[in-house]
Design a protein around this motif. Structure first.
Motif: not given
Ligand code: MP5
Length: 201
Positions: A101-108, A194-200
């Motif tokens: 959802l973070l990625n969906v949020g960033y992408s949107s 947050a994206f780095w945190d998400l994947v790491h």
């Protein structure tokens, strides 16, 4: 300068991007395979959204020179997406997996920022690309040519990409800094961390 003011305002967060464990461990060659795979799958979704964002931003570009810079960015996405597909196939990854959802949020948010007009949109584009250039240039500087990440390192830290980021910065510097631009820049920085945190994580 507009870009200098934006970067200075986020200097500490910017350091956290560059010192992030994902970036540090990619540099050190100690990133677990599953973590890189996770990044690759999430980032592929991001880049597809980013392409729509770049197309929409081109529509509101104020002149031919700006449109030309963005067209260069769009052209570079062709080999970039091929790289994602080739690597995903080699690694046996499913690129159609549901993004976080973070990625969906960033992408949107990328696409939504264009609704705020060119100055905000070009600020978002600059922030997104500058964050990746700085992170991957730091990886480049601490890895040898035989790293398994060579394709990605080259993609975001080549002299061509560096020149492109500088051109984006020049487009931002033509704009008088507004609170909306600062808010957009700061938001991208938070999304990047947050994206780095998400994947790491
Ligand atoms: C970029 C990216 C760079 N691929 N992923 C994130 C999370 N931030 C920035 O964008 P592009 O389109 O790959 O140059």
């Amino acid at each position: 300068e507009t870009t200098a003011a934006l970067l200075t305002g986020q200097a500490r967060a910017w350091q956290r991007i560059l010192a992030h464990p994902f970036v540090a461990r990619t540099s050190a060659g100690s990133l677990p395979k599953a973590t890189f795979d996770r990044w690759l799958t999430e980032d592929h979704y991001f880049v597809l959204s980013f392409r729509s964002f770049l197309e929409a931003l081109s529509e509101v570009a104020p002149g031919d020179d700006a449109r030309k810079v963005l067209a260069g960015g769009l052209a570079a996405l062709v080999p970039e997406l091929e790289l994602f597909e080739t690597e995903a196939a080699e690694r046996g990854l499913d690129l159609t997996a549901e993004p976080s959802l973070l990625n969906v949020g960033y992408s949107s948010y990328l696409l939504a920022s264009v609704q705020e007009g060119w100055p905000v949109g070009i600020t978002v584009l600059y922030a997104v690309e500058k964050a990746y250039y700085d992170a991957w240039a730091s990886v480049r500087d601490s890895t040898g040519p035989d790293t398994q990440y060579a394709g990605f390192i080259a993609n975001w830290s080549s002299p061509e990409f560096s020149a492109y980021v500088d051109q984006l910065g020049e487009l931002v510097d033509r704009e008088e800094l507004t609170p909306a631009m600062t808010r957009a820049f700061d938001r991208v920085v938070r999304f990047e961390l947050a994206f780095w945190d998400l994947v790491h994580g």
